[in-house]
Scaffold this motif. Structure first.
Motif, PDB file in Angstrom:
ATOM      1  N   GLY A  44       2.695   6.613   1.901  1.00 33.17           N
ATOM      2  CA  GLY A  44       3.158   6.155   3.204  1.00 33.17           C
ATOM      3  C   GLY A  44       2.324   5.025   3.778  1.00 33.17           C
ATOM      4  O   GLY A  44       1.315   4.616   3.212  1.00 33.17           O
TER       5      GLY A  44
ATOM      6  N   GLU B 237       0.792  -1.228   0.000  1.00 32.77           N
ATOM      7  CA  GLU B 237       0.000   0.000   0.000  1.00 32.77           C
ATOM      8  C   GLU B 237       0.824   1.279   0.000  1.00 32.77           C
ATOM      9  O   GLU B 237       0.312   2.350  -0.333  1.00 32.77           O
ATOM     10  CB  GLU B 237      -0.905   0.035   1.242  1.00 32.77           C
ATOM     11  CG  GLU B 237      -0.121   0.355   2.521  1.00 32.77           C
ATOM     12  CD  GLU B 237      -0.972   0.471   3.778  1.00 32.77           C
ATOM     13  OE1 GLU B 237      -2.208   0.496   3.703  1.00 32.77           O
ATOM     14  OE2 GLU B 237      -0.358   0.498   4.861  1.00 32.77           O
ATOM     15  N   TYR B 238       2.095   1.247   0.460  1.00 37.21           N
ATOM     16  CA  TYR B 238       2.693   2.465   1.014  1.00 37.21           C
ATOM     17  C   TYR B 238       3.295   3.438   0.003  1.00 37.21           C
ATOM     18  O   TYR B 238       3.632   4.567   0.387  1.00 37.21           O
ATOM     19  CB  TYR B 238       3.719   2.102   2.092  1.00 37.21           C
ATOM     20  CG  TYR B 238       5.125   1.926   1.610  1.00 37.21           C
ATOM     21  CD1 TYR B 238       5.496   0.804   0.895  1.00 37.21           C
ATOM     22  CD2 TYR B 238       6.088   2.889   1.873  1.00 37.21           C
ATOM     23  CE1 TYR B 238       6.788   0.639   0.454  1.00 37.21           C
ATOM     24  CE2 TYR B 238       7.389   2.737   1.436  1.00 37.21           C
ATOM     25  CZ  TYR B 238       7.735   1.614   0.727  1.00 37.21           C
ATOM     26  OH  TYR B 238       9.012   1.460   0.291  1.00 37.21           O
ATOM     27  N   VAL B 239       3.408   3.059  -1.271  1.00 37.88           N
ATOM     28  CA  VAL B 239       3.891   4.011  -2.263  1.00 37.88           C
ATOM     29  C   VAL B 239       2.703   4.616  -2.997  1.00 37.88           C
ATOM     30  O   VAL B 239       1.858   3.873  -3.500  1.00 37.88           O
ATOM     31  CB  VAL B 239       4.846   3.319  -3.262  1.00 37.88           C
ATOM     32  CG1 VAL B 239       5.293   4.329  -4.324  1.00 37.88           C
ATOM     33  CG2 VAL B 239       6.059   2.756  -2.534  1.00 37.88           C
TER      34      VAL B 239
END
Lengths: 372, 372
Positions: free
Chosen positions: B222, B217-219
């Motif tokens: 965050g 998920e984080y790109v």
């Protein structure tokens, strides 16, 4: 009478007059109507909407019906003020605030700017989940609050080290925000088909963004100081019930979403925004073009068991349509950023019941110079 | 008597006994001492520390002196319970929660894992600012709360599309958290030298992390769902005054920090943590090795004018020392992740005044199986 605030709208807000204690009101035409007075109900003798929002959908429906009945013969004689005579306050106490990134056009526009060599401007996760991050709740302010230009670290392109000072790339993000009335217990996700039991209403949301601060700080943990200085919301929360006539299908989602994100009924919203910059309308972002719907956003953000609470606020992310005059941020226009004393106003209208249109009012902010 | 909770510690917490209304207490040895009873002060007849924390540092100092005086002849006869007989609650209402990334060893360890070809495991911004993100306040829970394994999207390395299900890479992050007693007004940053006027105390913090959900998920915005399902804190807030004897210099910061981050006095903290996994101590992270100090964190997160409030919580990020047996997360150990029924306990001690040692108690959590 202002047709955008007729009996098919009836948004909720919090007002005071001549320094009185803030109380809950609805807006009818160009008047605010005190709800504790109108309905004889102490729930509305409160400085926020939170107590009412916590009562749940059956009660929201009942109150809406009661307001329509009470106003059907026109304005009452007590507890009524011209909207120009009152101060409008932050309408609810914000619990957690999350910002999504739900516009395919916006995400693609930024992808082309930041990753020009990539054949697909969208990142691999983008079509599978509504990408989002948590933001600062304490800096959500009501329309009309001045926005002080933030200071922070930024790294000029030709420099080896960052400099400190006022942001020189201050931007807007035109968004819609959704307010949770009733949350979920920890460990119990909200199913996408139950979203309407939880969502109380919608507001305009300007996610002011310092692009230079953001660019330097955001890898790998996401935006923080570039966003946390301020977000402006409109003072009127438009009930989800008033937006039933605005329901449309979301754009086709391809590839198919995972089952927990699959919609059973249309959850797109045919809301037309406009962005006014120093008196000129510079963009008309169409909310109907958003890839991810608020029901999917709420289902996603609770699918890991995270609890939401009364007053949780989640915003859609910048709304950009496919055309150049439909983008929701200045970085996408490529024609400059905000100067001191600039004023930005977001507005929106949508179809209401019975062939009416309903309004969201405005989310207004003026940039003031940085504090040294 | 438990020497870690003597007169040089006196942490604050919230307890109930036999279903009573929660109230504020301190811990002395192995007893909780009701503070409204001890001091005859209604501020402590409250279910959270927030009213007391909001009163400011002069008052915190005065109350600490009064507690020492009242306990100097030993335990009082009223309002005292063995700590084993009470329920300890979340000690304060969390306003906004921010997580930093302040350990050079942790950031470098993750850099080597995720960017093995980079000569410098740290990203360019890391030594210039304390990198951080905002997290979910609603899922901060007190020690002893079971942690339900989160479900979510993850993309197996050899798959084209994500799958949905329980996390299979569930991790811990051993951190310290810092609690803001008195916040700052919007637009008015907290200078690094004023941090002690605002910081009330410190707690243990376990930032449970689903590495597989996070990785997918984080790109670019965050971590979110990989973290938002739960964070565990210790029930006792150790006052900053009790940590004066633990002050040490932070590691040399090179390159020199920008002026708004420059420290005038030592703000490192010589706190020794331990991570117990199913009854075995597997790591001893040294807080003294942290590159960025809490005063710098607070100055940074308000430098853009963002307001903090009573109950704001910011955590240090994973504490990892230079040695393999000093890391604060399992991903850095490379020896597996959490199974159902695993129990993780964080503990810490620090030097107190008069050659004593003071304790933080524990932050404990047991993993329970995912809900289907």
């Amino acid at each position: 009478m202002n047709e955008l605030f007729g009996l098919t709208n009836l948004p909720y807000g919090v007002y005071s007059v001549d320094g009185s204690t803030p109380r809950v009101a609805t807006r009818y035409g160009d008047h605010v109507v005190d709800l504790a007075t109108l309905l004889g109900d102490d729930t509305f003798d409160a400085p926020t909407l939170n107590p009412f929002m916590a009562q749940g959908k059956a009660r929201w429906d009942e109150v809406r019906t009661a307001i329509v009945a009470a106003l059907s013969d026109g304005l009452p004689t007590e507890g009524v003020h011209p909207v120009a005579d009152v101060v409008l306050h932050l309408p609810f106490e914000v619990a957690d605030y999350v910002d999504f990134y739900a516009s395919e056009h916006h995400a693609s526009n930024l992808g082309r700017l930041f990753r020009p060599d990539n054949p697909d401007p969208l990142l691999p996760n983008w079509r599978h989940l509504p990408v989002s991050y948590t933001g600062r709740a304490s800096s959500v302010v009501v329309s009309g609050t001045d926005i002080v230009r933030p200071c922070g670290q930024r790294k000029p392109v030709d420099a080896d080290v960052p400099v400190f000072g006022p942001s020189v790339r201050l931007d807007i993000e035109a968004e819609l925000g959704f307010v949770v009335g009733v949350g979920n217990a920890m460990g119990t996700p909200i199913a996408v088909e139950d979203a309407e039991q939880h969502l109380f209403g919608a507001i305009l949301f300007n996610d002011w963004s310092a692009r230079d601060i953001q660019a330097w700080e955001y890898v790998p943990l996401g935006p923080h100081l570039g966003k946390s200085f301020a977000s402006t919301i409109s003072p009127w929360v438009v009930p989800m019930a008033a937006l039933e006539a605005a329901r449309v299908d979301t754009p086709t989602q391809d590839p198919a979403v995972l089952p927990y994100l699959a919609l059973e009924r249309p959850w797109g919203l045919d809301i037309d925004l406009e962005v006014e910059w120093n008196g000129e309308v510079v963009s008309r972002p169409p909310y109907a073009s958003m890839y991810w719907s608020p029901a999917q956003m709420l289902a996603h953000l609770t699918v890991n068991g995270a609890p939401t609470r009364t007053g949780d606020l989640f915003a859609s992310g910048t709304i950009s349509g496919p055309e150049p005059d439909q983008v929701g941020s200045f970085i996408e226009r490529g024609q400059g950023f905000l100067e001191d004393d600039d004023v930005v106003v977001l507005r929106a209208t949508a179809p209401g019941a019975n062939d009416t249109r309903i309004g969201f009012g405005e989310a207004r902010g003026r940039i003031t110079k940085a504090r040294s």
